[in-house]
Design a protein around this motif. Sequence first.
Motif, PDB file in Angstrom:
ATOM      1  N   ALA A  35     -28.485 -34.047  56.140  1.00  0.00           N
ATOM      2  CA  ALA A  35     -28.872 -34.836  54.974  1.00  0.00           C
ATOM      3  C   ALA A  35     -30.251 -34.428  54.469  1.00  0.00           C
ATOM      4  O   ALA A  35     -30.469 -34.317  53.257  1.00  0.00           O
ATOM      5  CB  ALA A  35     -28.853 -36.325  55.322  1.00  0.00           C
ATOM      6  N   LEU A  36     -31.189 -34.187  55.379  1.00  0.00           N
ATOM      7  CA  LEU A  36     -32.541 -33.784  54.972  1.00  0.00           C
ATOM      8  C   LEU A  36     -32.534 -32.409  54.320  1.00  0.00           C
ATOM      9  O   LEU A  36     -33.251 -32.177  53.337  1.00  0.00           O
ATOM     10  CB  LEU A  36     -33.489 -33.803  56.173  1.00  0.00           C
ATOM     11  CG  LEU A  36     -33.787 -35.179  56.746  1.00  0.00           C
ATOM     12  CD1 LEU A  36     -34.626 -35.065  58.007  1.00  0.00           C
ATOM     13  CD2 LEU A  36     -34.467 -36.069  55.721  1.00  0.00           C
ATOM     14  N   ILE A  73     -40.635 -39.536  59.018  1.00  0.00           N
ATOM     15  CA  ILE A  73     -40.193 -38.406  58.197  1.00  0.00           C
ATOM     16  C   ILE A  73     -41.221 -38.110  57.116  1.00  0.00           C
ATOM     17  O   ILE A  73     -41.563 -36.951  56.873  1.00  0.00           O
ATOM     18  CB  ILE A  73     -38.804 -38.685  57.584  1.00  0.00           C
ATOM     19  CG1 ILE A  73     -37.746 -38.708  58.685  1.00  0.00           C
ATOM     20  CG2 ILE A  73     -38.451 -37.627  56.533  1.00  0.00           C
ATOM     21  CD1 ILE A  73     -36.392 -39.232  58.237  1.00  0.00           C
ATOM     22  N   SER A  74     -41.731 -39.149  56.469  1.00  0.00           N
ATOM     23  CA  SER A  74     -42.707 -38.930  55.393  1.00  0.00           C
ATOM     24  C   SER A  74     -43.976 -38.286  55.927  1.00  0.00           C
ATOM     25  O   SER A  74     -44.612 -37.490  55.236  1.00  0.00           O
ATOM     26  CB  SER A  74     -43.034 -40.241  54.669  1.00  0.00           C
ATOM     27  OG  SER A  74     -43.805 -41.102  55.490  1.00  0.00           O
ATOM     28  N   GLY A  75     -44.342 -38.591  57.165  1.00  0.00           N
ATOM     29  CA  GLY A  75     -45.510 -37.965  57.760  1.00  0.00           C
ATOM     30  C   GLY A  75     -45.308 -36.487  58.026  1.00  0.00           C
ATOM     31  O   GLY A  75     -46.206 -35.670  57.795  1.00  0.00           O
ATOM     32  N   VAL A  76     -44.132 -36.134  58.483  1.00  0.00           N
ATOM     33  CA  VAL A  76     -43.836 -34.736  58.790  1.00  0.00           C
ATOM     34  C   VAL A  76     -43.629 -33.925  57.508  1.00  0.00           C
ATOM     35  O   VAL A  76     -44.052 -32.782  57.412  1.00  0.00           O
ATOM     36  CB  VAL A  76     -42.589 -34.637  59.701  1.00  0.00           C
ATOM     37  CG1 VAL A  76     -42.151 -33.198  59.883  1.00  0.00           C
ATOM     38  CG2 VAL A  76     -42.880 -35.273  61.055  1.00  0.00           C
ATOM     39  N   LEU A  77     -42.992 -34.528  56.527  1.00  0.00           N
ATOM     40  CA  LEU A  77     -42.691 -33.831  55.269  1.00  0.00           C
ATOM     41  C   LEU A  77     -43.616 -34.290  54.152  1.00  0.00           C
ATOM     42  O   LEU A  77     -43.194 -34.396  52.994  1.00  0.00           O
ATOM     43  CB  LEU A  77     -41.230 -34.081  54.874  1.00  0.00           C
ATOM     44  CG  LEU A  77     -40.172 -33.596  55.862  1.00  0.00           C
ATOM     45  CD1 LEU A  77     -38.776 -33.984  55.399  1.00  0.00           C
ATOM     46  CD2 LEU A  77     -40.266 -32.081  56.044  1.00  0.00           C
ATOM     47  N   SER A  78     -44.861 -34.551  54.472  1.00  0.00           N
ATOM     48  CA  SER A  78     -45.785 -35.145  53.504  1.00  0.00           C
ATOM     49  C   SER A  78     -45.902 -34.349  52.211  1.00  0.00           C
ATOM     50  O   SER A  78     -45.954 -34.927  51.128  1.00  0.00           O
ATOM     51  CB  SER A  78     -47.166 -35.345  54.130  1.00  0.00           C
ATOM     52  OG  SER A  78     -47.687 -34.112  54.580  1.00  0.00           O
ATOM     53  N   GLY A  79     -45.904 -33.038  52.302  1.00  0.00           N
ATOM     54  CA  GLY A  79     -46.018 -32.227  51.093  1.00  0.00           C
ATOM     55  C   GLY A  79     -44.810 -32.327  50.177  1.00  0.00           C
ATOM     56  O   GLY A  79     -44.937 -32.248  48.958  1.00  0.00           O
TER      57      GLY A  79
END
Length: 104
Positions: free
Chosen positions: A73-74, A16-22
């Motif tokens: 949740a996201l 998730i952190s990779g996809v939503l890095s920004g």
Amino acid sequence: MAFDADKTLQDMIKAISGVLSGEWPAIKSCVERALEKEKEAIAKIAKARLKNQIDDDDMRRHLEDRKLVLEAALLACQVTAKMAAQNAANAAIDVLSKAIKAAL
């Protein structure tokens, strides 16, 4: 290979952190809490499949349900982060406005 719910959860957080890095810094703790709430459900699905209590089709259906829960949740995390950013911007502009008025 045994299923490790904790490691899987950490791997999911990394994905998730990779996809939503920004957006990650603003939503990290919210995402981590959301996944921690899902931990038991994820472990139950894995355990049921590993014990052949459910087949691949059942597992896919259960995972699709978990996906919908996680998506919700996201989205909530993103809304919360956006609200915080808006509140911070409002506070900063309020300070700027007061400073300009005071200088007049």
